[in-house]
Motif scaffolding. Structure first.
Motif, PDB file in Angstrom:
ATOM      1  N   ARG A   9       0.842  -1.199   0.000  1.00  0.00           N
ATOM      2  CA  ARG A   9       0.000   0.000   0.000  1.00  0.00           C
ATOM      3  C   ARG A   9       0.879   1.251   0.000  1.00  0.00           C
ATOM      4  O   ARG A   9       2.023   1.234   0.447  1.00  0.00           O
ATOM      5  CB  ARG A   9      -0.946   0.019   1.202  1.00  0.00           C
ATOM      6  N   SER A  10       0.297   2.334  -0.485  1.00  0.00           N
ATOM      7  CA  SER A  10       1.032   3.585  -0.579  1.00  0.00           C
ATOM      8  C   SER A  10       0.044   4.736  -0.574  1.00  0.00           C
ATOM      9  O   SER A  10      -0.940   4.720  -1.314  1.00  0.00           O
ATOM     10  CB  SER A  10       1.862   3.624  -1.871  1.00  0.00           C
ATOM     11  N   MET A  16      -2.483   1.309  -5.917  1.00  0.00           N
ATOM     12  CA  MET A  16      -1.393   0.443  -6.366  1.00  0.00           C
ATOM     13  C   MET A  16      -1.785  -1.037  -6.387  1.00  0.00           C
ATOM     14  O   MET A  16      -1.631  -1.730  -7.397  1.00  0.00           O
ATOM     15  CB  MET A  16      -0.156   0.645  -5.491  1.00  0.00           C
ATOM     16  N   SER A  17      -2.293  -1.554  -5.275  1.00  0.00           N
ATOM     17  CA  SER A  17      -2.626  -2.972  -5.186  1.00  0.00           C
ATOM     18  C   SER A  17      -3.710  -3.349  -6.178  1.00  0.00           C
ATOM     19  O   SER A  17      -3.638  -4.396  -6.840  1.00  0.00           O
ATOM     20  CB  SER A  17      -3.079  -3.322  -3.761  1.00  0.00           C
ATOM     21  N   PHE A  18      -4.729  -2.497  -6.302  1.00  0.00           N
ATOM     22  CA  PHE A  18      -5.822  -2.766  -7.236  1.00  0.00           C
ATOM     23  C   PHE A  18      -5.316  -2.745  -8.678  1.00  0.00           C
ATOM     24  O   PHE A  18      -5.760  -3.539  -9.520  1.00  0.00           O
ATOM     25  CB  PHE A  18      -6.930  -1.730  -7.053  1.00  0.00           C
ATOM     26  N   LYS A 269     -11.123   1.660 -15.770  1.00  0.00           N
ATOM     27  CA  LYS A 269     -11.152   2.972 -15.123  1.00  0.00           C
ATOM     28  C   LYS A 269     -10.119   3.866 -15.783  1.00  0.00           C
ATOM     29  O   LYS A 269      -9.043   3.403 -16.175  1.00  0.00           O
ATOM     30  CB  LYS A 269     -10.853   2.830 -13.621  1.00  0.00           C
ATOM     31  N   ASP A 270     -10.418   5.141 -15.897  1.00  0.00           N
ATOM     32  CA  ASP A 270      -9.452   6.086 -16.450  1.00  0.00           C
ATOM     33  C   ASP A 270      -8.208   6.106 -15.566  1.00  0.00           C
ATOM     34  O   ASP A 270      -8.301   6.032 -14.339  1.00  0.00           O
ATOM     35  CB  ASP A 270     -10.069   7.490 -16.529  1.00  0.00           C
ATOM     36  N   GLN A 271      -7.043   6.190 -16.174  1.00  0.00           N
ATOM     37  CA  GLN A 271      -5.737   6.174 -15.509  1.00  0.00           C
ATOM     38  C   GLN A 271      -5.404   4.826 -14.887  1.00  0.00           C
ATOM     39  O   GLN A 271      -4.461   4.703 -14.106  1.00  0.00           O
ATOM     40  CB  GLN A 271      -5.618   7.285 -14.452  1.00  0.00           C
ATOM     41  N   LYS A 272      -6.178   3.783 -15.237  1.00  0.00           N
ATOM     42  CA  LYS A 272      -5.857   2.433 -14.777  1.00  0.00           C
ATOM     43  C   LYS A 272      -4.613   1.899 -15.491  1.00  0.00           C
ATOM     44  O   LYS A 272      -3.911   1.026 -14.965  1.00  0.00           O
ATOM     45  CB  LYS A 272      -7.057   1.516 -14.996  1.00  0.00           C
ATOM     46  N   ALA A 273      -4.334   2.414 -16.682  1.00  0.00           N
ATOM     47  CA  ALA A 273      -3.114   2.035 -17.392  1.00  0.00           C
ATOM     48  C   ALA A 273      -1.955   2.815 -16.791  1.00  0.00           C
ATOM     49  O   ALA A 273      -1.801   4.013 -17.011  1.00  0.00           O
ATOM     50  CB  ALA A 273      -3.245   2.339 -18.882  1.00  0.00           C
ATOM     51  N   SER A 277      -0.200  -1.520 -13.056  1.00  0.00           N
ATOM     52  CA  SER A 277      -0.986  -2.481 -13.830  1.00  0.00           C
ATOM     53  C   SER A 277      -0.125  -3.107 -14.927  1.00  0.00           C
ATOM     54  O   SER A 277      -0.322  -4.267 -15.299  1.00  0.00           O
ATOM     55  CB  SER A 277      -2.231  -1.814 -14.425  1.00  0.00           C
ATOM     56  N   LEU A 278       0.870  -2.350 -15.424  1.00  0.00           N
ATOM     57  CA  LEU A 278       1.817  -2.897 -16.397  1.00  0.00           C
ATOM     58  C   LEU A 278       2.589  -4.071 -15.810  1.00  0.00           C
ATOM     59  O   LEU A 278       2.746  -5.123 -16.444  1.00  0.00           O
ATOM     60  CB  LEU A 278       2.789  -1.802 -16.850  1.00  0.00           C
TER      61      LEU A 278
END
Length: 376
Positions: A9-10, A16-18, A269-273, A277-278
């Motif tokens: 977590r951060s 981050m985790s999601f 979700k927007d900004q999920k990339a 996630s990479l």
């Protein structure tokens, strides 16, 4: 196959985790193997307690887990490695690249998928040298000073026969943030450029305050890795000047795999990339290519290009990109532009490896937290 994700977590990156999980599951589904695996998760805080991580892994392995994927630093990986060797299971480490390994040889049953943060630091030094710069001031956050990016900046400068003539570290508390010492140095030294190493809200502090100071704002500025991470860049007001960076990946990296990845993530979700996630996405691609317990010499087609698992270090190697941070005219904030691959980067890899080995003979301190995992 049962796969466990150890998630950190951060407060800087609360999703981050999601993001790691969504990237991993989305890639499994995309390549059609999501039904083949049972996915479980466990929390390991900020990834800085090796004993806690060890206990968590031990329990997961006793419960029949085949592969553990963890966003942890190499020191933690070395600490828990005997568990995986004795159980003959696999550990895949998702790594920012801001720590250095302290072990001399590859770890059995352990592989690293890395964002190569310190290699980005070396790459942007080379870019600055190619731009004709040879005198620098280095500035970083108190937080970044506890990782290996500053060391990589300084050794890369030395390797190129250039010089860092001033080092500046901001205060621990945001209320004490002060760039005036750096501004005063630059006022007295007109032929000096600036290297930066900040992340998240600390990067926002730097660029917000630097915009108010004529000497900092007028100098050529270079940053790398998380300093130019797109999620935060898109939130930071443009400081009034462009600056150069070296990065592991961008949403605008030009290849079919990246277009697919960005589209898939944005449908969630927007900004999920993003870089997290990479890492999850790439972990799924490596698992698809897994041959027994070995990932040696495997190459995957990733959103950041071809990613190769070096069998000698068991750490991934991927392209590094140069970019320019410019103004997004629609939002008034920062954006990455003019993205191009950093050619002939192998010499920088070799020199980085040399300096990693050299540092093992020195007494050093560092944060244990996985970069950039912070609690409030």
């Amino acid at each position: 196959m049962k796969i466990a994700l150890l998630l950190t977590r951060s407060v800087i990156y609360p999703s981050m985790s999601f993001d790691i999980m969504d990237g991993f599951k989305s890639a499994l589904k995309k390549i059609g193997i999501d039904k083949n695996h049972e996915i479980v998760t466990a929390s390991i805080g900020v990834g800085g307690n090796n004993k806690e991580i060890h206990e968590c892994c031990e329990q997961l392995l006793l419960n029949g887990t085949d592969i553990i994927i963890a966003y942890i630093n190499p020191i933690a990986a070395e600490f828990i490695q005997p568990l995986f060797e004795s159980s003959d299971k696999l550990l895949i480490v998702l790594d920012s690249g801001y720590h250095f390994q302290s072990f001399d040889k590859k770890l059995s049953n352990v592989y690293f998928i890395s964002l190569e943060g310190t290699l980005c630091s070396r790459a942007i030094v080379r870019k600055a040298i190619e731009d004709g710069q040879n005198k620098f001031a280095f500035t970083c956050s108190f937080y970044d000073a506890g990782y290996r990016s500053p060391y990589s900046f300084s050794t890369a400068v030395e390797d190129n026969g250039a010089m860092i003539s001033y080092n500046h570290v901001t205060a621990l508390q945001r209320t004490d943030f002060n760039l005036q010492p750096l501004e005063e140095f630059l006022e007295q030294n007109e032929d000096v450029s600036v290297f930066t190493s900040f992340c998240g809200d600390m990067a926002e502090d730097f660029f917000r305050e630097s915009a108010k100071l004529k000497n900092i704002a007028s100098r050529k500025t270079y940053g790398s890795g998380f300093t130019a991470e797109e999620f935060w860049m898109s939130k930071i007001p443009y400081p009034g000047y462009n600056w150069s960076c070296a990065i592991p990946w961008s949403t605008n990296t030009s290849n079919e795999e990246n277009e697919d990845f960005v589209s898939t993530m944005k449908n969630i979700k927007d900004q999920k990339a993003n870089v997290f996630s990479l890492l999850g996405w790439e972990a799924a691609l490596f698992i698809q290519a897994l041959n027994g317990l070995s990932l040696d010499e495997i190459v995957i087609n990733s959103p950041r290009g071809k990613v190769y698992m070096n069998p000698h270090t068991r750490t991934s190697e991927a392209p590094i990109y140069y970019a320019t941070v410019t103004k997004n005219e629609e939002t008034g904030n920062c954006q990455l532009d003019h993205i191009s691959i950093a050619e002939n980067i192998e010499e920088e890899r070799e020199r980085l490896h040399y300096h990693v080995l050299a540092l093992r003979n020195e007494t050093t301190n560092s944060w244990f937290n996985s970069y950039p995992c912070l609690e409030s």
